[in-house]
Design an enzyme around this catalytic site. Structure first.
Site, PDB file in Angstrom:
ATOM      1  N   LYS A 188       0.741  -1.224   0.014  1.00 42.86           N
ATOM      2  CA  LYS A 188       0.119  -0.111   0.054  1.00 42.86           C
ATOM      3  C   LYS A 188       0.911   1.215   0.191  1.00 42.86           C
ATOM      4  CE  LYS A 188      -4.158  -1.796   1.974  1.00 42.86           C
ATOM      5  NZ  LYS A 188      -3.582  -3.430   2.300  1.00 42.86           N
TER       6      LYS A 188
HETATM    7  C1  PLP Z   1      -4.777  -4.661   1.581  1.00 42.02           C
HETATM    8  C2  PLP Z   1      -3.760  -5.735   1.576  1.00 42.02           C
HETATM    9  C3  PLP Z   1      -4.180  -6.815   0.621  1.00 42.02           C
HETATM   10  C4  PLP Z   1      -5.353  -6.733  -0.181  1.00 42.02           C
HETATM   11  O1  PLP Z   1      -5.232  -5.694  -1.375  1.00 42.02           O
HETATM   12  P1  PLP Z   1      -6.480  -5.386  -2.193  1.00 42.02           P
HETATM   13  O2  PLP Z   1      -6.010  -4.389  -3.057  1.00 42.02           O
HETATM   14  O3  PLP Z   1      -7.492  -4.737  -1.154  1.00 42.02           O
HETATM   15  O4  PLP Z   1      -7.117  -6.415  -2.637  1.00 42.02           O
HETATM   16  C5  PLP Z   1      -3.593  -7.819   0.693  1.00 42.02           C
HETATM   17  N1  PLP Z   1      -2.231  -7.915   1.339  1.00 42.02           N
HETATM   18  C6  PLP Z   1      -1.947  -6.987   2.188  1.00 42.02           C
HETATM   19  C7  PLP Z   1      -0.787  -7.465   3.059  1.00 42.02           C
HETATM   20  C8  PLP Z   1      -2.845  -6.007   2.400  1.00 42.02           C
HETATM   21  O5  PLP Z   1      -2.245  -5.113   3.221  1.00 42.02           O
END
Ligand code: PLP
Length: 434
Positions: A107
């Site tokens: 993210k």
């Molecule tokens: C947010 C997150 C996901 C999921 O990602 P999306 O874009 O919501 O599908 C998977 N793994 C981790 C570690 C995350 O923080």
């Protein structure tokens, strides 16, 4: 570039408005009105390009008309202050490590890009001060807070449920200071989210505070995630395995995989995708039955994927004209139980010496389950295993070392404001202190 709403009830808007508003008035998600296909000349020279250069081309396909080239380049270079290396795990299976950013999860890419782009727009509009509200159950708050840290003209308020996030998560957004304020709410994550939503609906408060959201559905958070799919491809090509590529994405809200599907539409030669779910398998059920049945989420070891109504599903439907058949031709699904997560983390570590996090474990497992002869598989390793220290240690029976970056946060002094879940108290506090 213009952006339309997936609900088609609100008018299309320009990039600035899409980024500042986040969600369309009809509650739909913004989609770019066209997905630019990158020219053969780009793919001809991609092997000689570095991650920054590749990402600049991808970014300018979407944002090039609305952001000056030199500024966009600066935003991309500044966002990608870390690499996304491809690591071989077993024969024909590679991990795309997306956890080398400041908060050790993928993210960081979207949050850092969005912070910088929003900062640029705020500056351009001559706005004095914009306030970002974000509710978090743990990981989003840290990525957003760190993404916006030190960005001029923007103040971030992170609302989190008191006593309900891990110590490691908490220190990533409570120790920063500067333009980041952590609000410790006496309630649950849903209470935090309700406070944020109510604040956005409060016209008077909005005008006073110039509120904006940094939600993961924002196009400036979601589109930049396409960068690292191109980076994965170029690394495979350099290794001589750039054909028959299968990409597996551990998915919760489906933003990450949607960015990959957009990369494919831009011309990235990926043969097919796999969406790896945990027990929250609404998408897999859709693939199997053609019916989309959102459900309350259940808690699992891969908690960032505990989503019962993935918001980006609307974007996937939109991308493929709502055709279930087309979607199933391009994306397959898999659901991983907690037991499978444990077994996968344990086996992969013992046999391959590669330590997965619980989310990456879903990806690795789903990939291994579906790969065919002649294919090269890549799964996205979305977070560093140390972020889930207790879980991973209980599985492998060994201590997991905390990387220096994470240790730095833990040395900082926690600063937070304690508030109740009462909206009027929160509102009053914002007006007086903001
Ligand atoms: C947010 C997150 C996901 C999921 O990602 P999306 O874009 O919501 O599908 C998977 N793994 C981790 C570690 C995350 O923080």
């Amino acid at each position: 570039m213009n952006y339309y709403s997936t609900n088609k009830q609100s008018p299309a808007v320009g990039t600035q408005e899409a980024v500042v508003k986040g969600l369309a008035g009809d509650k739909g998600l913004y989609m770019p009105e066209r997905i630019p296909v990158l020219p053969p000349s780009f793919f001809g020279k991609i092997s000689e390009m570095n991650f920054w250069e590749i990402s600049c081309e991808v970014a300018s396909a979407f944002f090039g008309e609305d952001v000056e080239p030199s500024v966009l380049k600066e935003i991309v270079y500044d966002t990608l202050s870390f690499d996304t290396p491809l690591v071989k795990v077993t024969e024909a299976v590679y991990s795309l490590e997306l956890f080398h950013g400041p908060t050790l999860a993928f993210k960081d890419v979207g949050a850092r890009f969005m912070a910088r782009l929003l900062g640029y727009f705020v500056n351009q509009q001559g706005l004095e001060h914009v306030n970002v509200l974000v509710a978090t159950s743990g990981d989003t708050g840290s990525a957003v807070a760190n993404g916006f840290l030190g960005v001029k003209g923007i103040h971030v308020y992170v609302l989190y449920p008191k006593g309900k996030v891990s110590a490691i998560q908490e220190c990533q957004f409570t120790t920063l200071g500067r333009n980041i304020t952590a609000l410790e709410i006496d309630g649950t994550f849903d209470d935090c989210q309700a406070l944020v939503k109510t604040a956005f609906m409060d016209k008077d408060l909005n005008e006073k505070m110039r509120l904006t959201s940094a939600n993961s559905i924002n196009v400036a958070r979601f589109l930049p995630q396409a960068f690292y799919y191109f980076n994965a491809y170029v690394q495979l090509r350099r290794l001589g395995v750039g054909e028959n590529i299968v990409v597996c994405v551990p998915s919760g809200n489906f933003g990450n995989i949607t960015a990959g599907l957009i990369a494919k539409k831009m011309g990235l030669p990926v043969k097919r995708f796999i969406a790896a779910n945990n027990r929250n398998d609404i998408f897999l059920q859709y693939l199997l039955t053609g019916l989309y049945n959102p459900k309350p989420s259940v808690q699992t070891l891969a908690n960032a994927m505990d989503v019962g109504d993935p918001s980006n599903f609307a974007r996937i439907l939109d991308l493929y004209g709502h055709s279930h058949q087309t979607i199933t031709e391009i994306v397959s699904g898999f659901a991983c139980s907690d037991e499978m997560i444990r077994e996968t983390v344990e086996t992969c570590y013992r046999e391959m010496g590669y330590l997965l996090d619980p989310h990456g474990a879903c990806g690795y497992r789903a990939l291994k389950n579906s790969m065919q002869a002649g294919e090269t598989g890549v799964f996205l390793e979305t977070a560093h295993p140390a972020k889930f220290k207790d879980t991973i240690e209980s599985i492998i029976g060994q201590t997991v070392e905390i990387p220096p970056k994470l240790q730095e946060f833990m040395k900082g002094k926690k600063q937070s404001i304690e508030l109740s879940k009462d909206f009027s108290e929160f509102r009053e506090w914002l007006i007086v202190s903001g």
